[in-house]
Write an enzyme that holds these catalytic residues in place. Structure first.
Site, PDB file in Angstrom:
ATOM      1  N   HIS A  38      28.445  15.996  22.221  1.00 22.45           N
ATOM      2  CA  HIS A  38      29.663  16.721  22.500  1.00 22.45           C
ATOM      3  C   HIS A  38      29.408  18.262  21.772  1.00 22.45           C
ATOM      4  CE1 HIS A  38      32.708  13.210  22.695  1.00 22.45           C
ATOM      5  NE2 HIS A  38      31.872  13.152  23.718  1.00 22.45           N
ATOM      6  N   GLU A  72      31.026  19.911  19.487  1.00 22.87           N
ATOM      7  CA  GLU A  72      30.934  19.836  18.030  1.00 22.87           C
ATOM      8  C   GLU A  72      29.658  19.491  17.464  1.00 22.87           C
ATOM      9  OE1 GLU A  72      32.906  18.588  20.322  1.00 22.87           O
ATOM     10  OE2 GLU A  72      35.028  18.289  19.488  1.00 22.87           O
ATOM     11  N   CYS A 104      37.024  14.487  19.002  1.00 21.31           N
ATOM     12  CA  CYS A 104      37.214  12.916  19.207  1.00 21.31           C
ATOM     13  C   CYS A 104      36.854  12.303  17.880  1.00 21.31           C
ATOM     14  CB  CYS A 104      36.368  12.188  20.280  1.00 21.31           C
ATOM     15  SG  CYS A 104      34.589  12.172  19.643  1.00 21.31           S
TER      16      CYS A 104
END
Lengths: 151, 151
Positions: free
Chosen positions: A55, A57, A85
């Site tokens: 992801h 991040e 998430c």
């Protein structure tokens, strides 16, 4: 002069657009140093990297930690175009990020304001300051357009 | 003949011991294919890799996904010596792992049976079968000994 939150989010949006062009879910992130410099910028690359953890991040956290030669990103700030998430939220906590600014809320997959609400438990060791909804319309349109082409 | 759960957990324990020798929090993990073969084995390497996301579970998931050339580890099983945190639990869900077997429970940092309880929310897209407590005494002793030497 340090950039504003909106300018950092614009950069994250750019990373999200690049991800979309590569067929990835369009999410982008930027990691900013305590001095206000961009240390890392990346988009989601789950499919192209064959990495379920890639992801946006996670990618900027890993890149920044390598750059700073420390697994702790003290006083660093993270800008991301979608609510993180639970995986990314916990990584933000583990890396001691000071401030999390995200754009679109994610009622289905989010782990900050929805679902697991990672920062809301007494056992959470480090909670960043959280700002949600900055430029959420732009980020939402990008995601909506992407999923519309997939159907 | 395929190995038993206890044999896979022994391997994860070995990875945890290697991590301890390197000054890392002693947690180890093993990722097993649907055919019962070990695809990846790794210990926690947060400090030595300057990577806050380098928990043992994340490392075997990333290694296995690269090996299988897919971000989805369908029908694969994960063995780990400590209850996964919220980051690792969500990564397990994202990678579609079939079964999670862990040893020691982690009331402070765990995200499966404690804290964020990642798999317990209606928004969780994929829940593995979970077995906790296999060889928990051995794993607990390893962690206790490690932290005793740190004080």
């Amino acid at each position: 002069m340090s950039k504003t939150d909106a300018q950092f989010m614009e950069m994250a949006m750019t990373a999200a657009k690049v991800a979309a062009e590569e067929g990835e879910v369009p999410v982008g992130a930027v990691l900013v140093s305590p001095m206000g410099n961009v240390i890392a910028m990346a988009g989601n690359s789950v499919e192209s990297d064959d990495d379920p953890t890639a992801h946006a991040e996670m990618r900027v956290i890993r890149l920044a930690a390598k750059t700073l030669k420390s697994p702790r990103l003290l006083d660093c700030d993270l800008f991301v175009t979608l609510e993180p998430c639970a995986m990314c939220a916990q990584a933000i906590s583990l890396s001691r990020i000071r401030r999390l600014v995200f754009a679109a809320y994610d009622p289905k997959g989010g782990g900050v304001e929805h679902g697991a609400r990672v920062f809301s438990h007494p056992t959470c060791h480090h909670r960043p300051d959280v700002v949600g909804g900055l430029m959420e319309t732009d980020a939402g349109v990008l995601l909506k357009d992407f999923f519309a082409t997939k159907r």
